[in-house]
Design a protein around this motif. Sequence first.
Motif, PDB file in Angstrom:
ATOM      1  N   ASP A  30       0.825  -1.210   0.000  1.00  0.00           N
ATOM      2  CA  ASP A  30       0.000   0.000   0.000  1.00  0.00           C
ATOM      3  C   ASP A  30       0.856   1.256   0.000  1.00  0.00           C
ATOM      4  OD1 ASP A  30      -2.319  -1.425  -0.040  1.00  0.00           O
ATOM      5  OD2 ASP A  30      -2.844  -1.095   2.068  1.00  0.00           O
ATOM      6  N   LYS A  31       0.293   2.318  -0.545  1.00  0.00           N
ATOM      7  CA  LYS A  31       0.976   3.605  -0.583  1.00  0.00           C
ATOM      8  C   LYS A  31       0.790   4.346   0.737  1.00  0.00           C
ATOM      9  CE  LYS A  31       1.256   7.870  -3.318  1.00  0.00           C
ATOM     10  NZ  LYS A  31       0.716   8.593  -4.499  1.00  0.00           N
ATOM     11  N   LEU A  32       1.865   4.927   1.245  1.00  0.00           N
ATOM     12  CA  LEU A  32       1.804   5.718   2.475  1.00  0.00           C
ATOM     13  C   LEU A  32       1.236   7.104   2.168  1.00  0.00           C
ATOM     14  CD1 LEU A  32       3.926   3.487   3.321  1.00  0.00           C
ATOM     15  CD2 LEU A  32       4.912   5.236   4.803  1.00  0.00           C
ATOM     16  N   PRO A  33       0.710   7.780   3.180  1.00  0.00           N
ATOM     17  CA  PRO A  33       0.311   9.180   2.981  1.00  0.00           C
ATOM     18  C   PRO A  33       1.512  10.010   2.529  1.00  0.00           C
ATOM     19  CG  PRO A  33      -0.565   8.332   5.045  1.00  0.00           C
ATOM     20  CD  PRO A  33       0.398   7.303   4.531  1.00  0.00           C
ATOM     21  N   THR A  34       1.263  11.147   1.946  1.00  0.00           N
ATOM     22  CA  THR A  34       2.353  12.016   1.494  1.00  0.00           C
ATOM     23  C   THR A  34       3.112  12.563   2.699  1.00  0.00           C
ATOM     24  OG1 THR A  34       0.995  14.004   1.549  1.00  0.00           O
ATOM     25  CG2 THR A  34       0.974  12.694  -0.501  1.00  0.00           C
TER      26      THR A  34
END
Length: 224
Positions: A30-34
Amino acid sequence: MKSIKRETMSKQVVDQIIELLTSRQLNPGDKLPTEAELTDMLFVSRPVLREALSSLETMGMIQRKTREGTFFSYRIGSKPFSIMLALSAGDIPAVMEARMALELGLVTMAAEKITDQQLEQLAELMHAMSLNTAGYEQIDKNFHRMIAYSANNPILEGSIDALLNMFDKTTNQIAQIDRDHLVTMQQHQAIFDALSKRDPLAAHSSMYIHLSQVRAKLVKPKLR
């Protein structure tokens, strides 16, 4: 996520980001928050956050992709284990015991999961070792690595390479080990035969005999 107190440093940021994974708020891949979102969520400065992200990247926990963002890794590599091993560099008994603990479990699982193709690869390595009566350390390492991979356990895969590399670095610091090519071949054959029969108990016993002999040569008994 819990807010981070101002006096804390990047380690606690690391813990909070890992908690996203362990709590299943995010999953592997999954992609982390910016960065901007993370600094707001954690109440930390961007330099502290970037230090934490660099640590996570070094450990293989995350991957940064240009123009795409930061993602959790699908599999954790050998870096975290390598860091722990580095703290025990030069401690031959500890490294040897770690190797025995890990490999005895791996060879037992390998006996249940190993494929015909993996057995063929082991046989090729044994043949290569039979042709090299000296300087066969790398082939030996590959033999043990293949057994570890044959256990087909992604959690443990990242540990074996780091452990074998640390074992080599540690033993290179002492006098050359008294290696007996014939005995090593016989012991590897016993391990191979047990794996071929898919016999976990025999595989465990054969690996224990092999590694115990290595330990006996490396670790001198303490004098009373």
